[in-house]
Design an enzyme around this catalytic site. Structure first.
Site, PDB file in Angstrom:
ATOM      1  CG  ASP A   1      -2.156   0.930   0.907  1.00 21.48           C
ATOM      2  OD1 ASP A   1      -2.060   1.770  -0.012  1.00 21.48           O
ATOM      3  OD2 ASP A   1      -3.182   0.821   1.607  1.00 21.48           O
TER       4      ASP A   1
HETATM    5  C1  BGC Z   1      -4.957   3.327  -0.120  1.00 19.45           C
HETATM    6  C2  BGC Z   1      -4.984   2.343  -1.258  1.00 19.45           C
HETATM    7  C3  BGC Z   1      -4.733   3.056  -2.562  1.00 19.45           C
HETATM    8  C4  BGC Z   1      -3.410   3.786  -2.471  1.00 19.45           C
HETATM    9  C5  BGC Z   1      -3.042   4.531  -3.737  1.00 19.45           C
HETATM   10  C6  BGC Z   1      -3.731   4.206  -0.146  1.00 19.45           C
HETATM   11  O1  BGC Z   1      -3.898   5.258   0.725  1.00 19.45           O
HETATM   12  O2  BGC Z   1      -5.038   2.646   1.111  1.00 19.45           O
HETATM   13  O3  BGC Z   1      -6.213   1.683  -1.293  1.00 19.45           O
HETATM   14  O4  BGC Z   1      -4.775   2.157  -3.616  1.00 19.45           O
HETATM   15  O5  BGC Z   1      -3.469   4.725  -1.422  1.00 19.45           O
HETATM   16  O6  BGC Z   1      -3.844   5.634  -3.914  1.00 19.45           O
END
Ligand code: BGC
Length: 729
Positions: free
Chosen positions: A283
């Site tokens: 993530d």
């Molecule tokens: C989120 C993810 C997301 C990523 C990219 C993170 O803050 O938890 O779900 O895909 O950011 O935007």
């Protein structure tokens, strides 16, 4: 006729040219010493062939991102190649291997507005899962896959399959509810079809990332057995259907170790037990180490190169990380590229098919809406009886609300509640789509007087309700990533508004636009309740069709609606502690696998609305259950006992044998049956063996408890009139 022939001829010609183009391209590439361009080889073979050609630097380049568009702290030299999306991973030009151009796409392509593009918003994931319809799941994925490609992306960050352990979780709308079989099957089917459009598919956030409070630091404390039978099971089921190129590890810790350096969840379970061959992507900002994370099974850091860039290279050169580990990381990314088809068929920027997207979004929302209450058939609205309608609250004059965070899809024209020209969507601001239920209802009921009151002044709202034949209050609850809801109550005094309107007019209907369950202190006073979730780009049309009866509602809740937060396993979510105490922050999931309806059943707590519940404008009867223990099937008859055609979701549950150490029912299968008035159909549902078993921690194996399993069939988890038994030897 003449035109048709000509069109057919042209289409055939274009198809032939395309086939020749790609075949020649791949032949030319193979001739040029690029045997991995042979599409007849398997994705594994092709990945292995490329891997042999790679330098260490090229391998390391696969192991990290190159920044994120629009985030000042996350900029790198290649960030502009992210196409306005969440990330970019460098490919290997000289070998014909494309870079990964990655976009968020939970219920539609993110940031289309900021990029000057258009993307369709599907209904929220929780909403869509309430259709229990795998064709809808597939279409959901197809539209998103097509639109990603049209915008120039070749990888999605979608596929949230965390189960609803904590209904106040600010991302509940991004997930598919509380049951591992329903969530896993729905999200898996969606991602299978999305990846089939030739984008690298992704499931997230692995694992036990079930609340947002303290999400970067919190440790989810849970036994292996419990996690295997609940959160992990949902992922495993989704994975086995979708075979996605990627799995995103989560921010939180699991039993102490962060999701992106957790050797149990990543290496032991995902890669060894489940034989996942794609890559684990962190993530965003979820990587915390080099050697530990690499050994645990993280393949790619995002969106930067803090741990998996120069530090990873240095660790290899110093012999602290074996080269075989780096090869494994790179091979997995290559495998995902070949598997998804992005090497053979890279995206071509294109104009999104807006009409197709809207048509699918509407159809799915029509199947997702759940009718929760309908006293004396107050719905559907009959224009012969209802001459005036008061529409109250929820900005229903201009639009419907949507789910926020990295999932946010930008509405055409900007946020509908902002003045024209000021409608850019900003993190932290609720966004309304320009999908006005008021306008949609007026279009459906041209001869009915329909007035609107914003609901901000109780007196005025009550006045309009009193003078109308019917009142419809639109209530909303907004959710955003990173923030849990303080409670399940409707915010902004909406409970009082509903209460007063319902007191003024006994024919009051509440339409809910919510991302999760809400409590309903006014339930006894209203005549009808319709859960519309976050309705997406065509939510207003779908809703109007349901309200007037052009569509008979069929959705059923993919999560329990509790009576009160007091009934939850954890009535209160403790706040995130100050930084110096963050390492002690944990949530103990002592309820184990008893998530949602399993919890309420074991605790003998009656929910407000049970998992699997949903009404229709017709009624159904169930009869004649027989279970085949060898084939593991349940056969029964469903009859439409009412006067309208409809689709019933028939649910099959099972309870483990008496000797087993668990007493709750588990959903083991379902089917959707479409029936004309008076029609009966006998259906057979196959019972999924994965949800009949228990996980044994001592041996790390799944077992069937021998004996008689009770099998139940009915309309919801708390209404299963048929029972039979299934014998496992
Ligand atoms: C989120 C993810 C997301 C990523 C990219 C993170 O803050 O938890 O779900 O895909 O950011 O935007």
């Amino acid at each position: 006729m003449h035109n048709r022939k000509l069109n057919y001829f042209l289409l055939t010609l274009i198809a032939a040219i395309a086939v020749i183009f790609f075949a020649t391209r791949s032949l030319v590439a193979q001739d040029a010493g690029q045997p991995w361009m042979n599409p007849k080889l398997s994705a594994e073979e092709r990945a292995d062939l490329v891997l042999k050609q790679l330098t260490l630097d090229e391998k390391i380049a696969f192991a990290h991102g190159n920044g994120m568009s629009r985030v000042p702290n996350w900029q790198m030299p290649l960030t502009s190649l992210a196409n306005g999306g969440a990330g970019y991973v460098e490919g290997v030009n000289r070998l014909g291997i494309p870079g990964l151009v990655i976009s968020d796409a939970a219920y539609g392509v993110r940031d289309s507005g900021a990029n000057g593009r258009y993307g369709t918003a599907m209904p929220s994931n929780l909403g869509a899962a309430s259709s229990w319809d795998l064709e809808s799941a597939c279409e959901f994925g197809e539209v998103i896959g097509r639109e990603l490609r049209a915008q120039g992306f070749n990888m999605t960050l979608g596929g949230g399959v965390n189960i609803t352990r904590e209904p106040r979780n600010g991302r509940t709308f991004e997930y598919a509810g509380e049951d591992p079989l329903l969530a896993g099957t729905f999200v898996g089917s969606r991602m299978k079809c999305e990846q089939a459009q030739h984008v690298v598919g992704d499931l997230k956030h692995y694992a036990v990332n079930d609340q947002e409070t303290g999400r970067l630091v919190i440790s989810s404390v849970i036994s292996k057995r419990a996690m295997q039978e609940s959160d992990l099971l949902a992922f495993h089921i989704a994975l086995s259907i979708a075979n996605p190129g990627a799995v995103m590890c989560s921010y939180n810790r699991i039993n102490g170790d962060h999701g992106c350096e957790n050797s149990y969840t990543l290496r032991d379970v995902l890669k060894n037990d489940w034989k996942f061959k794609g890559f684990v992507i962190s993530d965003w900002g979820g990587t915390h180490s080099t050697e530990k994370a690499s050994a645990a099974g993280l393949d790619q850091e995002q969106p930067m190169a803090d741990y998996f860039g120069p530090k990873l290279k240095a660790a290899v050169e110093a012999g602290k990380v074996p080269l075989s580990e780096i090869d494994d990381h790179a091979r997995r990314v290559l495998y995902a590229e070949f598997l998804s088809g992005i090497v053979d068929d890279p995206p071509q920027k294109n104009v999104v098919d807006v009409d197709k997207g809207l048509e699918v979004a509407q159809r799915i929302e029509e199947k997702s809406i759940v009718l929760l209450k309908n006293v004396e058939a107050v719905l559907p609205i009959l224009p012969s009886k209802v001459h005036s309608i008061a529409i109250i609250g929820g900005h229903a004059d201009v639009g419907m609300i949507s789910g926020a965070g990295s999932a946010q899809v930008d509405p055409p024209g900007g946020n509908a509640i902002m003045p024209p020209g000021k409608g850019a969507t900003r993190w932290g601001e609720p966004v309304w789509f320009p999908t006005s239920p008021l306008k949609a209802l007026r279009a459906k009921l041209p001869n009915t007087k329909i007035d609107f009151d914003p609901g901000t002044d109780l007196k005025s709202a009550v006045g309009l309700a009193k003078s109308s034949d019917l009142a419809i209050v639109f209530a909303h609850q907004w959710e955003i990533e990173g923030l849990d809801l303080p409670s399940l109550s409707l915010p902004d005094n909406q409970d009082a508004l509903i209460e007063q309107v319902a007191t003024a007019n006994s024919r009051t209907i509440v339409v809910l636009e919510t991302g999760t369950a809400v409590t309903m202190p006014w339930l006894d006073k209203v005549a009808g309740v319709v859960e519309a979730w976050y309705g997406g780009s065509a939510g207003h049309k779908a809703l109007a069709n349901v309200l007037v009866g052009d569509v008979n509602p069929s959705g059923k809740l993919a999560m329990t609606f509790p009576k009160s937060e007091k009934d939850l396993p954890r009535p209160v979510i403790p706040p995130e502690p100050p930084k110096d105490q963050a390492s002690n922050f944990s949530v103990h999931y002592d309820e184990g696998p008893k998530v949602g309806y399993k919890w309420y059943e074991t605790e003998h707590k009656r929910p407000l609305f049970a998992f699997g519940f949903g009404l229709s404008y017709t009624s159904y009867g169930y009869s004649g259950l027989s279970v085949d223990s060898t084939a593991r099937t349940a056969k029964f008859t469903v009859k439409n006992t009412g006067k309208r055609a409809g689709t019933e979701i028939a649910e099959v549950y099972a309870r483990l044998p008496k000797g087993a150490d668990e007493s709750f029912k588990r959903l083991v299968g379902w089917t959707r049956v479409t029936l004309a008035p008076g029609e009966s159909k006998t259906v057979t549902v196959t019972i999924d063996p994965r949800v009949l078993q228990t996980f044994d921690e001592a041996t790390d194996r799944w077992n069937f408890a021998p004996g008689d399993y009770e099998v139940f069939v009915g309309a919801s988890s708390d209404n299963t009139p048929l029972a039979a038994s299934l014998r496992v030897r």
